[in-house]
Design an enzyme around this catalytic site. Sequence first.
Site, PDB file in Angstrom:
ATOM      1  N   PHE A 206       0.834  -1.206   0.000  1.00 36.29           N
ATOM      2  CA  PHE A 206       0.000   0.000   0.000  1.00 36.29           C
ATOM      3  C   PHE A 206       0.864   1.249   0.000  1.00 36.29           C
ATOM      4  CE2 PHE A 206      -3.999  -1.972   1.411  1.00 36.29           C
ATOM      5  CZ  PHE A 206      -3.563  -3.128   2.044  1.00 36.29           C
ATOM      6  N   ASP A 207       0.452   2.250  -0.740  1.00 32.14           N
ATOM      7  CA  ASP A 207       0.997   3.596  -0.558  1.00 32.14           C
ATOM      8  C   ASP A 207       0.318   4.120   0.718  1.00 32.14           C
ATOM      9  OD1 ASP A 207       0.295   6.759  -2.156  1.00 32.14           O
ATOM     10  OD2 ASP A 207       2.020   6.192  -0.929  1.00 32.14           O
TER      11      ASP A 207
END
Lengths: 364, 255
Positions: A206-207
Site C-alpha cells: 500500500f501507498d
Amino acid sequence: MSEINLNESASTEDSVEEETDWAAAKAFFDNLKTNKPRPPKPRFAVTIAVSSRTLFNMVAERKIYEEEGVEKYVVYQVEHESEPLKPGAAFPFVKALMTVNARLRELYPDSEELFDIVLMTNNHAQVGVRLINSINHYDLTIERFCMTGGKSPIGYLKAYMTNLYLSKDSEKVTEAIEEGIAAATMFMAQTETVKELSHTQLRVAFDGDAVLFSDESEIIVKKEGLDSFFEHEKKFENKPLAQGPLKCFLEALGKLQRKFYAKNERMNCPIRTFLVTARSAASSGARVLKTLRSWGLEIDEALFLAGAPKGPLLQKIKPHIYFDDQMFHIEGANEMGTISAHVPYGIGQKYHKGKLIEQPEKKK
Amino acid sequence: MASTIQNTEVKQKNADRAVVVAVTSREVFKDGPDDGREILDIDESFLLLKLLHRVNERLEEENPEEPLLFDVILITTDSQRQQQSSRIISSTKHYGLEISRFCFASEDDFAESLQKNNVQLFLTTDRNEASQAAQKGVLSALLDQQVACSPSDQLRVMFCEDAVIQPDSGRAVQSFTAQMGEMRRRFGMSDSPLSFILVTLHGGKDSCADSLLTLRSSGLSVDEAYCLAGAPRGPIMSVLQPHFMISISSSGLEK
C-alpha cells in the site's frame, strides 16, 4: 470507509429467510460429489469483488466490443465459450487469496472468516457461460457473481457486502469509492514477473497518503510545498491522520493475520503487508506509524523512500497487488513489472508529476 | 358462472401467437364506494399495465403487423366485485386501457376461467389466488407489490429455483419461456422494454451455468444472471427489483 456493518435493525422475517437460504446453500454444497469448499457466510467473510476484465485477459474481446458493438461482442463470446480466457491482472491476487483460504480452513475448519471472491461484471449473462467455463478451467473458487447485463454494478457491491472492488473501469471504481467501498483500477504487469510471485503467501503493498490515510497531508505538499509538509507533519506527529479508502481493507487483512498468530503461525503467516511511502522515516514517517498504532493496525514492513522511485523496491517486494493514488507511481511500478492498482481518491487526481492537470469540462 | 366479455374498443390480438396475460381488476381499480358513479378510480400506482403496453408499443414500432404481443385480460375473482362488472368495463374504456377481454368469475371457478381463456401467465399480489391457479396448471406468479408501484422503464422478469409459487407444469413454463425468448429477440441488447434475470439462490456457479444453458435451449437468452450461493437475498432483490418471479428447476424445465 468500507465498513460493512451488520444491519442490526433487519427484521426477524429477513433473518429467518436468510438462515433458510444459508442452510439450503450449505446442504447443496455438502451434497456435491466434488470436495469443493462452499463459499463463506458473507457477513463474516472478507469479500473481494473482481470484474471480468481484471480476472481474465479480455483485451481482444474488448476490441470487438469497442469496434463492432455489444451484439457482435456477445455473439463472439458465445461462439468461443468453450475456450478458456487467459489470466488477467487480478488472477495472481485471486490465486493468493485461495491459498490463504486453504490455510485458514486447515486451522479453523468451522470458521466463516475467509476470503469470498465475487465476480462483479456488467457483462451480458450469455457471456457468463464463457466466464464460468474459464473459472472452472483454472479451478478457481468463485461461486458468487453478478452479471448485470449493462447496468451499473455499484448497488450490487453493497448488496454483496464488498470489502474491496477491483475493475479496469476507473469510472466505476471512482463511484465505488464515493460510496465508501475500497476500490482500485487494475493494471496488468508483464508476464515474466507474474511467474516470480509467491505461491504460498499473499503479499499486498500500500501507498500511505490518500490510500491508507486521507489526502490531508498530500494537499499540503501540493499547495504549500515540501518544507511546509515536513513542518506540519512534525508538529502534528501525535495527531492520527484521517482514514483513507483502503484502511478498512488493511484492517480486514490484519484480522485474518491474527488468526494465524493465534495458532502460532506468525513465522509462517500466508499474508504479508507492506507500506511503501514517499515519506522519509526521519521527518514525516513517525506520524504514519503512530497513526497505524492508534488504529490498532499492524503493517509487516514499512518502507520509507524519502522521494526515491518506488519501482525498484516494488520489484524486490513482488506484491500480488500494489495500491497507489498517483498514476505517476502506478506507471513507474508497472513498467518494472509490479501489478498495480490505482486508487482514484484525493488531491493526487488533479496533478500529474507535480503539475496541476488542466481538467476539461466534465461531460454531462 | 364465469363469463367472458370482449372489449369492443380494443383490437383483439392474434389468438395463436399472442401471449395471454391475466391481471386482476383488484390491482387496476381502487375499491370504490357504491356511490352510483360509473367510473372507478384507477390505481395510479399500479404500473404493470403501462409496462406491458409499452412492450407492445415497441413491438409494433418494429413491426406494425407483429402478432406476438401481450394480450392482457382483466379477471375479477370475487363475487363482490362481479357486481361492479359494468363499472369495470366502462372504467377500462374510459381510461383507454389496452385490455382485450374481461373475465368475471368467483373464487371457486376463476382458475377454470383462466384455463378457458388460454391464459399463459397469471399475475396477482394474492398468494392464495396464485397457488389456486397454479394447481390448475396455469403459470402464475406473485407480483411484488412494492416493485409494481415503482417507476421503471422496463418489465423485469426473474427466474429462480424457488419462487413463491411453484409451477404445476414444467410445460407451461417452457412454452412461456420460448415465447418470451422470441419476444426478447425483437429488441436489441440495450434499451429493451423487457429484461430477463436469472438468480441462483442456493447453488453455485455450475447450477447457474446449467440454468443459463437450459433457458437458452428453451429459446430464452437471459440478460442478467446472479449467483448467490446462499448469500442473503434481501439486499440483492432490492437492487434487482424484479416485477415477478417464475420458478425453474436447474435440472430442466420439464418436471
